[in-house]
Design an enzyme around this catalytic site. Structure first.
Site, PDB file in Angstrom:
ATOM      1  N   LYS A  91      22.985  37.455  47.395  1.00  0.00           N
ATOM      2  CA  LYS A  91      24.344  37.010  47.703  1.00  0.00           C
ATOM      3  C   LYS A  91      24.859  36.086  46.605  1.00  0.00           C
ATOM      4  O   LYS A  91      24.105  35.270  46.069  1.00  0.00           O
ATOM      5  CB  LYS A  91      24.368  36.258  49.043  1.00  0.00           C
ATOM      6  CG  LYS A  91      23.660  36.978  50.182  1.00  0.00           C
ATOM      7  CD  LYS A  91      23.621  36.132  51.436  1.00  0.00           C
ATOM      8  CE  LYS A  91      22.652  36.693  52.461  1.00  0.00           C
ATOM      9  NZ  LYS A  91      21.242  36.410  52.114  1.00  0.00           N
ATOM     10  N   HIS A 124      28.579  35.411  49.880  1.00  0.00           N
ATOM     11  CA  HIS A 124      27.806  34.628  50.839  1.00  0.00           C
ATOM     12  C   HIS A 124      28.688  33.972  51.902  1.00  0.00           C
ATOM     13  O   HIS A 124      28.364  33.999  53.097  1.00  0.00           O
ATOM     14  CB  HIS A 124      26.997  33.559  50.104  1.00  0.00           C
ATOM     15  CG  HIS A 124      25.789  33.106  50.852  1.00  0.00           C
ATOM     16  ND1 HIS A 124      24.649  32.661  50.237  1.00  0.00           N
ATOM     17  CD2 HIS A 124      25.527  33.030  52.175  1.00  0.00           C
ATOM     18  CE1 HIS A 124      23.738  32.341  51.151  1.00  0.00           C
ATOM     19  NE2 HIS A 124      24.257  32.547  52.325  1.00  0.00           N
TER      20      HIS A 124
END
Length: 327
Positions: A91, A124
């Site tokens: 991420k 994220h």
């Protein structure tokens, strides 16, 4: 028993669609517990030996290099024959959520992992920070306006370059995901939710994703420790304990089985070798209709929010629209 897989949607004939194992292992490291790095690598190797093929990391987790070392050792030891047997997710962190930093960020992750590509690359959090600002608690003067469209263009470039077989998002609400779908040329293949379990079931988000063909990946499927109430609502649920006792299973297995029966994948983090194996034993039995009804009636409580990453001063300034609570 082999871990089942789900084929992710794909808009690119060149890269094709990858199958994601529905049970994955989380590898995040606590900054205060970096001595866990050797134990984390050993746990990853043990998981690969048992049959795990899906591993989750992130730039902020400080575990990309540990996972990369474990993959290299697994190949050398013959536990796997090629990198293609694995499904690796990472991420991009908020400090790199700038259009011109997305591709450099994935390249850095790949260098850490010693890999040529990721199977899934996620935004994220729907948040942008000043470059170089990383760890929570985040102060308000570090937060910048988040331009989702331009960041997603960077994610699409990662996909076009073959650096990510699939791209997606993490910790997005339904309305934020709907916004993205309006202009994405490459739609997100998956959304990883920071919290999905019997005590926070994410029904609205799951139904929306099913309609749009976006696969749901559950983080915190076992609840985790609540910072305010001081207990884990999943592991301490009497309803789940009763179901587990009747079936000869653990509460953790009942929770994971519930997630699986919702059509979602899940990420479970543990360094305990016995629990790594125990978590796999959820695929050869089912919850009864009565079990599922009881679980559907559990009180719902959201434990993790974006506010948990912010300083008190920054949290007080968070607009309500950025903190939508969905059931």
């Amino acid at each position: 028993m082999a871990i089942p897989e789900v084929v992710l949607s794909s808009t690119s004939p060149a890269t094709g669609a990858r199958a994601i194992p529905v049970l994955g292992m989380g590898t995040g490291l606590d900054r205060s517990a970096l001595e866990q790095r050797p134990a984390t690598k050993h746990a990853i190797l043990r998981a690969i030996e048992l049959g795990y093929r899906h591993f989750d990391t992130a730039a902020i987790y400080q575990s990309e290099d540990v996972l990369g070392e474990a993959i290299a050792e697994a190949l050398q030891a013959g536990l796997i024959h090629s990198r293609a047997e694995l499904f690796i997710t990472s991420k991009i962190w908020c400090a790199d959520a700038h259009r011109d930093l997305v591709v450099p960020a994935i390249r850095e992750s790949l260098r850490n992992l010693k890999l040529d590509y990721l199977d899934l690359y996620l935004i994220h959090w729907p948040m942008r920070l000043k470059t170089g600002e990383s760890y929570p608690p985040i102060e308000s003067h570090h937060i910048l306006p988040f331009d989702l469209k331009s960041v997603w263009e960077g994610m699409e470039e990662c996909h076009r370059l073959g650096l990510a077989k699939h791209i997606g998002v993490s910790n997005f609400t339904t309305w934020k995901l709907a916004e993205l779908l309006r202009y994405a040329k490459v739609p997100p293949a998956a959304v990883q939710v920071v919290e999905m379990n019997p005590t926070w079931q994410q029904k609205k988000l799951r139904e929306f994703c099913k309609e749009k063909g976006v696969h749901v990946i559950a983080y915190s499927p076992l609840g985790g420790q609540d910072m305010f109430m001081g207990k884990n609502l999943v592991m301490e649920s009497q309803v789940l304990k009763d179901i587990a006792k009747a079936k000869g299973k653990t509460v953790a297995q009942v929770s994971l089985r519930w997630v699986y029966e919702q059509g979602a994948s899940m990420i479970v983090k543990t360094l305990n070798k016995e629990r790594i194996e125990e978590n796999m034993k959820i695929f050869d039995w089912e919850l009864s209709d009565e079990d599922k009804h009881k679980i559907s009636q559990l009180p719902q409580f959201k434990r993790n929010t974006v506010r948990s990453m912010l300083s008190p001063e920054a949290a007080s300034k968070l607009p309500d629209e950025d903190e939508v609570v969905e059931e």
